[in-house]
Design a protein around this motif. Structure first.
Motif, mmCIF file in Angstrom:
data_model
loop_
_atom_site.group_PDB
_atom_site.id
_atom_site.type_symbol
_atom_site.label_atom_id
_atom_site.label_comp_id
_atom_site.label_asym_id
_atom_site.label_seq_id
_atom_site.Cartn_x
_atom_site.Cartn_y
_atom_site.Cartn_z
ATOM 1 N N LEU A 128 -17.095 -57.296 11.819
ATOM 2 C CA LEU A 128 -15.995 -57.583 12.600
ATOM 3 C C LEU A 128 -15.334 -58.668 12.131
ATOM 4 C CD1 LEU A 128 -17.274 -56.994 16.207
ATOM 5 C CD2 LEU A 128 -15.579 -55.448 14.872
ATOM 6 N N GLN A 129 -16.002 -59.490 11.287
ATOM 7 C CA GLN A 129 -15.322 -60.807 10.786
ATOM 8 C C GLN A 129 -14.595 -60.289 9.533
ATOM 9 O OE1 GLN A 129 -18.739 -63.239 9.772
ATOM 10 N NE2 GLN A 129 -18.925 -64.202 11.562
ATOM 11 N N VAL A 130 -14.959 -59.287 8.865
ATOM 12 C CA VAL A 130 -14.089 -58.470 7.761
ATOM 13 C C VAL A 130 -12.830 -57.980 8.341
ATOM 14 C CG1 VAL A 130 -14.052 -56.762 5.932
ATOM 15 C CG2 VAL A 130 -16.271 -58.287 6.191
ATOM 16 N N ILE A 131 -13.044 -57.112 9.380
ATOM 17 C CA ILE A 131 -11.937 -56.610 10.173
ATOM 18 C C ILE A 131 -10.878 -57.611 10.640
ATOM 19 C CG2 ILE A 131 -11.231 -55.317 12.179
ATOM 20 C CD1 ILE A 131 -12.749 -53.585 9.998
ATOM 21 N N VAL A 132 -11.485 -58.665 11.019
ATOM 22 C CA VAL A 132 -10.702 -59.937 11.424
ATOM 23 C C VAL A 132 -9.805 -60.290 10.305
ATOM 24 C CG1 VAL A 132 -10.135 -62.458 11.958
ATOM 25 C CG2 VAL A 132 -11.853 -61.029 13.358
ATOM 26 N N ILE A 133 -10.121 -60.374 9.204
ATOM 27 C CA ILE A 133 -9.542 -60.860 7.873
ATOM 28 C C ILE A 133 -8.152 -59.566 7.564
ATOM 29 C CG2 ILE A 133 -9.381 -60.972 5.496
ATOM 30 C CD1 ILE A 133 -12.184 -62.366 5.741
ATOM 31 N N ALA A 134 -8.535 -58.322 7.915
ATOM 32 C CA ALA A 134 -7.739 -57.408 7.717
ATOM 33 C C ALA A 134 -6.656 -57.354 8.711
ATOM 34 C CB ALA A 134 -8.410 -56.071 7.805
ATOM 35 N N LEU A 135 -6.961 -57.882 10.133
ATOM 36 C CA LEU A 135 -5.923 -57.871 10.993
ATOM 37 C C LEU A 135 -5.002 -59.237 10.618
ATOM 38 C CD1 LEU A 135 -8.302 -57.643 14.312
ATOM 39 C CD2 LEU A 135 -6.460 -56.108 13.594
ATOM 40 N N ILE A 383 -5.184 -50.720 16.824
ATOM 41 C CA ILE A 383 -6.148 -52.093 16.645
ATOM 42 C C ILE A 383 -7.272 -51.677 17.198
ATOM 43 C CG2 ILE A 383 -6.799 -54.281 17.176
ATOM 44 C CD1 ILE A 383 -3.742 -54.867 16.842
ATOM 45 N N LEU A 384 -7.491 -51.244 18.522
ATOM 46 C CA LEU A 384 -8.774 -50.933 19.292
ATOM 47 C C LEU A 384 -9.681 -50.100 18.439
ATOM 48 C CD1 LEU A 384 -10.362 -51.817 21.614
ATOM 49 C CD2 LEU A 384 -9.352 -49.755 22.831
ATOM 50 N N TRP A 385 -9.052 -48.784 17.834
ATOM 51 C CA TRP A 385 -9.973 -48.051 16.996
ATOM 52 C C TRP A 385 -10.330 -48.390 15.694
ATOM 53 C CZ3 TRP A 385 -11.685 -44.119 19.732
ATOM 54 C CH2 TRP A 385 -10.866 -43.761 20.689
ATOM 55 N N VAL A 386 -9.455 -49.519 15.126
ATOM 56 C CA VAL A 386 -9.962 -50.060 13.891
ATOM 57 C C VAL A 386 -10.968 -50.927 14.092
ATOM 58 C CG1 VAL A 386 -9.353 -51.633 11.897
ATOM 59 C CG2 VAL A 386 -7.769 -49.905 13.044
ATOM 60 N N VAL A 387 -10.952 -51.748 15.142
ATOM 61 C CA VAL A 387 -12.207 -52.661 15.324
ATOM 62 C C VAL A 387 -13.424 -51.861 15.808
ATOM 63 C CG1 VAL A 387 -12.843 -54.544 17.145
ATOM 64 C CG2 VAL A 387 -10.520 -54.547 16.191
ATOM 65 N N PHE A 388 -13.387 -51.103 16.652
ATOM 66 C CA PHE A 388 -14.458 -50.137 17.158
ATOM 67 C C PHE A 388 -15.119 -49.298 15.871
ATOM 68 C CE2 PHE A 388 -13.114 -49.607 21.709
ATOM 69 C CZ PHE A 388 -14.070 -50.612 22.173
ATOM 70 N N ALA A 389 -14.316 -48.916 14.973
ATOM 71 C CA ALA A 389 -14.895 -48.181 14.041
ATOM 72 C C ALA A 389 -15.358 -49.275 12.998
ATOM 73 C CB ALA A 389 -13.761 -47.458 12.917
ATOM 74 N N GLY A 390 -14.699 -50.362 12.922
ATOM 75 C CA GLY A 390 -15.313 -51.459 12.018
ATOM 76 C C GLY A 390 -16.877 -51.732 12.603
ATOM 77 N N GLY A 391 -16.949 -51.861 13.683
ATOM 78 C CA GLY A 391 -18.251 -52.406 14.221
ATOM 79 C C GLY A 391 -19.305 -51.254 14.021
ATOM 80 N N ILE A 392 -19.147 -49.845 14.210
ATOM 81 C CA ILE A 392 -19.951 -49.033 13.758
ATOM 82 C C ILE A 392 -20.319 -48.741 12.469
ATOM 83 C CG2 ILE A 392 -20.137 -46.538 13.797
ATOM 84 C CD1 ILE A 392 -18.359 -46.469 16.482
ATOM 85 N N LEU A 393 -19.394 -48.831 11.589
ATOM 86 C CA LEU A 393 -19.653 -49.069 10.271
ATOM 87 C C LEU A 393 -20.655 -50.175 9.783
ATOM 88 C CD1 LEU A 393 -16.164 -47.953 8.729
ATOM 89 C CD2 LEU A 393 -18.309 -46.451 8.907
ATOM 90 N N SER A 394 -19.982 -51.231 10.329
ATOM 91 C CA SER A 394 -21.005 -52.205 10.179
ATOM 92 C C SER A 394 -22.526 -52.343 10.394
ATOM 93 C CB SER A 394 -20.351 -53.598 10.807
ATOM 94 O OG SER A 394 -19.056 -53.889 10.315
ATOM 95 N N TRP A 395 -22.705 -51.654 11.721
ATOM 96 C CA TRP A 395 -23.984 -51.601 12.184
ATOM 97 C C TRP A 395 -24.714 -50.723 11.348
ATOM 98 C CZ3 TRP A 395 -25.542 -47.072 15.765
ATOM 99 C CH2 TRP A 395 -26.978 -47.278 16.057
ATOM 100 N N LEU A 396 -24.068 -49.502 10.798
ATOM 101 C CA LEU A 396 -24.830 -48.447 9.763
ATOM 102 C C LEU A 396 -24.928 -48.842 8.434
ATOM 103 C CD1 LEU A 396 -22.818 -45.514 10.949
ATOM 104 C CD2 LEU A 396 -25.211 -45.857 11.719
ATOM 105 N N PHE A 397 -24.133 -49.654 7.824
ATOM 106 C CA PHE A 397 -24.052 -49.876 6.381
ATOM 107 C C PHE A 397 -24.348 -51.482 6.051
ATOM 108 C CE2 PHE A 397 -21.414 -46.157 6.890
ATOM 109 C CZ PHE A 397 -22.557 -45.264 6.360
ATOM 110 N N LEU A 398 -24.171 -52.263 6.969
ATOM 111 C CA LEU A 398 -24.270 -53.599 6.436
ATOM 112 C C LEU A 398 -25.538 -54.456 7.050
ATOM 113 C CD1 LEU A 398 -20.576 -55.441 7.066
ATOM 114 C CD2 LEU A 398 -21.879 -54.310 5.040
#
Length: 398
Positions: A128-135, A383-398
């Motif tokens: 999500l911190q990475v997503i914040v930078i994109a935002l 924005i909401l979908w981007v944040v939710f997708a970012g959280g799921i991808l982070s949980w799976l891959f980071l």
């Protein structure tokens, strides 16, 4: 403003109850994702569904809200309330629109405080911190496209960026940009339109409402000074951020970051970024991050003080600006100074984006995530979908 009764030009003068406005904006606030994008939904509620204001009055309100500091969607809600039911209506609409975001942010911050060191939560917030930078990068590009008009603006914006990266004061940067705007935009054409005609409506009476609101806020500050110096300082900081946040809610991010992380070191940079991420999964404007900061500093009292202080000054300015807007909006000096201020916010956003980039550790997954998120935002994905997708991808891959 034309002959503006409290309901606004061109609108039937049907009395409206503040309670109805409060409930309507409370319901709307439950789904108020997307920040300034909510202006369209407010228009649908206020103009099409309820005829609280005319379309002409609503457009004038949006113009006012874009020129004064504060979160645009919140300001538009207050404007509708002011026109529909006077000062009490403005407060009712403003409060109703903000309460859902405040309550959800308090709950999420309490959960964050207890679980932020769990491995799964750490992974999610790293993403999500990475997503914040994109935002922020997307906000910088979007704001820059609508603000940067000529090469002088580019130089001013980059100069502000460099100054802030060297830990310069955002307040001085904004003031210097306003002065530069008076000279750099000297030959710029002012907006067209007929000069405003004198308006003798009750709305142009002495500024009773903003004065009373200011006195109430000062009384609250005095109480905090006597009971909690920490909350007193928090209130002053958030009020300062709100008063200088021209250009909408995103304009508050670099100012709040400088005060909370840089000057006072209340939070670490990564923690502050987590607060912005939580602000993006709650309804309401990004300035709701003030609730997060206040809660981490002083639990629920801190959350209340931070929230009230980030919203009150801009509400006062709105109630003060509405009666006199037409008297200054065509003034060339005012327009040039405002243009300089808006250019400075491009530099402010760019500088905080760079500082956030330098805060994180980068690898291939993070670079891919920020690139995909930025492209999705440029393609107008919610924005909401981007944040939710970012959280799921982070949980799976980071």
């Amino acid at each position: 403003m034309g002959n503006a009764a409290p309901a606004g030009p061109g609108q039937p003068n049907t009395p409206r109850h503040a309670g109805k406005l409060f409930l309507a904006f409370l319901r709307l606030g439950l789904s108020a994702f997307g920040g300034p994008a909510m202006v369209a939904y407010i228009k649908d509620l206020a103009v099409q569904k309820n005829a609280w204001v005319s379309e002409e009055s609503f457009k004038q309100g949006v113009a006012i809200c874009q020129l004064i500091p504060g979160a645009t969607a919140m300001q538009v809600a207050a404007y509708v309330g002011l026109r529909a039911s006077g000062p009490l209506g403005a407060i009712a609409a403003y409060a109703g629109f903000a309460i859902p975001a405040f309550l959800l942010m308090v709950v999420l911050t309490a959960l964050y405080q207890r679980a932020h060191d769990l491995p799964a939560v750490i992974s999610i917030f790293q993403g999500l911190q990475v997503i914040v930078i994109a935002l922020l990068a997307n906000a910088t590009v979007g704001f820059g496209q609508s603000t940067i008009k000529k090469w002088q603006d580019i130089i001013l914006g980059l100069g502000i960026t460099a100054y802030l990266l060297m830990h310069g004061s955002p307040v001085l940067a904004i003031l210097a940009s306003a002065i530069c705007g008076l000279f750099l935009s000297k030959n710029q054409q002012t907006s067209s339109g007929k000069a405003p005609t004198p308006d003798s409506s009750p709305l142009l009476a002495p500024l009773t409402t903003p004065i009373l609101l200011t006195l109430a806020y000062l009384a609250g500050l005095a109480l905090l000074y006597c009971t909690s110096r920490q909350l007193f300082e928090l209130s002053l900081v958030m009020a300062k951020v709100d008063l200088l946040a021209f250009g909408g809610g995103y304009g508050s991010v670099p100012l709040m970051f400088d005060e909370v992380v840089g000057v006072r070191q209340w939070l670490a940079g990564k923690t502050f970024m987590d607060g912005i991420a939580l602000g993006q999964v709650t309804p309401g404007p990004i300035v709701i991050t003030a609730t997060f900061v206040g809660y981490l500093m002083a639990s629920l009292p801190g959350a209340l003080v931070g929230t009230l202080s980030i919203f009150t000054p801009s509400l006062i300015m709105l109630t003060a600006a509405v009666p006199y807007f037409d008297r200054i909006r065509h003034n060339g000096l005012f327009q040039r100074g405002m243009h300089g201020i808006l250019v400075s916010f491009v530099g402010l956003l760019l500088s905080v984006t760079i500082r956030f980039i330098l805060t994180l550790s980068w690898g291939v997954p993070q670079i891919l995530l920020v690139t995909l998120a930025f492209l999705a935002l440029r393609m107008k994905v919610d924005i909401l979908w981007v944040v939710f997708a970012g959280g799921i991808l982070s949980w799976l891959f980071l």
